[in-house]
Design a protein around this motif. Sequence first.
Motif: not given
Length: 228
Positions: A151-160
Amino acid sequence: MQTFRPSGSSLKTLAVISSKGGSGKTTLSLHLAVAAEAAGRRTFIADTDPQKSAWEWRQVRSSPAPEVAVVQPAMLNRLKDGLERARFQLMIVDTAPFAGPGVLDTVRAADFTIIVARPSMLDLWSVEYSAEQVRSARGRAMFVLTQAPPRRGDKEAPALLKAAERLNTYGFPVASIGLRSRVAFSQSVGNGLTALETEPSGTAAREISRLAELVFGRLWPDSVPRNS
Ligand SMILES: Nc1ncnc2c1ncn2[C@@H]1O[C@H](COP(=O)(O)OP(=O)(O)OP(=O)(O)O)[C@@H](O)[C@H]1O
Ligand SMILES: [Mg+2]
């Protein structure tokens, strides 16, 4: 880790399948087996993959548990009787990376199936067939995403996010916990161990413990917290 109260001596069988090679079936099977043993569940791994990766792991492992044997899928039902008599509580069946009749036999023998997928389109296309196999066997299943990007910060990778969305259309739920790509998972296995043993307070160990609780909740619904 949560300690589970066994709900009886009857054996549960968990199949770990994915028609895509290298998706993480063996890594997950070994980690779940060690998590189950740590939770007081006597566990047996049936390695039905001709590559025998789980069996190889057993050869370099010094701890006596979990036991691992190479098994033909057609023999699983007979094996279940013997394991039940020997008071095993869980059999985890690691499978080959192709969706042949052996996988169908495995799914039929299982109380619950985990369909493993990495968050990539090539995996997602192929596991649709695995889901069909479980459906044709009238089995219960859940998808588990593995080797997921961090996860980048609070964001999940778009692919996930896209992978979870797509898997949700295949008729079985997607586990709210998956395994991310972590060196602790791959390195530990190479030494006959798991991340639960090499880095018990690490992120990988926490991740697999949470996933194990979720999976055990499907197998023994009366012995784990409702919110798992
Ligand atoms: N969560 C993870 N993080 C990092 N590496 C992983 C993870 N899961 C699996 N791997 C690595 O990916 C590779 C494939 O994993 P594994 O052998 O468990 O997959 P598999 O589905 O059993 O493969 P096969 O289809 O050949 O049986 C291995 O090198 C393993 O160490
Ligand atoms: Mg494997």
